[in-house]
Write a protein that holds these residues in place. Sequence first.
Motif: not given
Length: 330
Positions: A198, A225-228, A259, A261, A278
Amino acid sequence: MSALPTPDRPAAPLTVAKLRHDAEQFEYLLARGLLGEDYRAVAASYRQLARQLKAEGISKRQQWRATERRAIGSLYNRMLYRRAAPAIAQVLGQNWCGSAVEQTYLAQRPSIAVIDDFLSAPALESLRAYCLESMIWNSLRYSHGRLGALYHQGLRCPLLDQLAASLREALPVLIGQRHRLTQLWAYKYPARMPGDDVHADFAAINVNFWITPDQANLDPASGGMHIYDIAAPPDWQFEEYNRRPDKIRRYLSAMGAQARYIPYRQNRAIIFDSDLFHGTARCHFRDDYASRRINITLLYGQRHADMALPAPEQQHSHWRSVALRRLRKV
């Protein structure tokens, strides 16, 4: 053909991932008649050396042996072939509207917009061929066997320059004249990867998109993708928000971060605030050369320069630069 590496020009590190990738790429180009038959023996040498390193329990080694220098020293990590990718009539897809994307981005917290059918069909086909055939994957510092290609080290063609300019026109509020292109890179992944660290980026706006066909993804629940919903603190320096996953994860935990997704899909773009933490999700793709997951990222603007700019309140009162608000959960 470049000269052998010398003490004045240090050799790139030998990595199992790079050797295997390039052996596959040589064979891919040979099958298409794009390289001479001499390279078949080179591919075999790469595979043999990769097996030798693995047998020694080594995934990456900086120091070259004399036999290795003689065998591949003048070829390794060199741009021996690059496909042409000229500008075309229409680089962006016709099924999305720039103003609608901007409205979504500006209205959401965190600031994220997803675009499907991002590129036109001819642009996607050309860019995918460029990334498969061009020997531009020469950035070797990444974990898990991921390879990088950078704008100033070979990832440059008229088609990508056209895309960068077209996005400024299509998104005049988010990018436009306000943010110039500051970096462009691509990553190519191994068939399996546990996930990327991250991080946040140094830019103002990220445009990330994927070009590998959906059929290559063996686990549709992964590969995205994970975006916080937490931005990097304004006073953190690059090494902290980009290269300190331990510190970042402690911070995210303390802030109660959540997060979002974004699932993987070919020709899907994600536009988001570069300050948002991310990372790439775990990947499980088909294990052959043409099925490697490839993402391309364009970065616009500078993080700190953007912080110093006044927000265009009169035109878009809901725009708020990260630097103009307190650090908070976005």
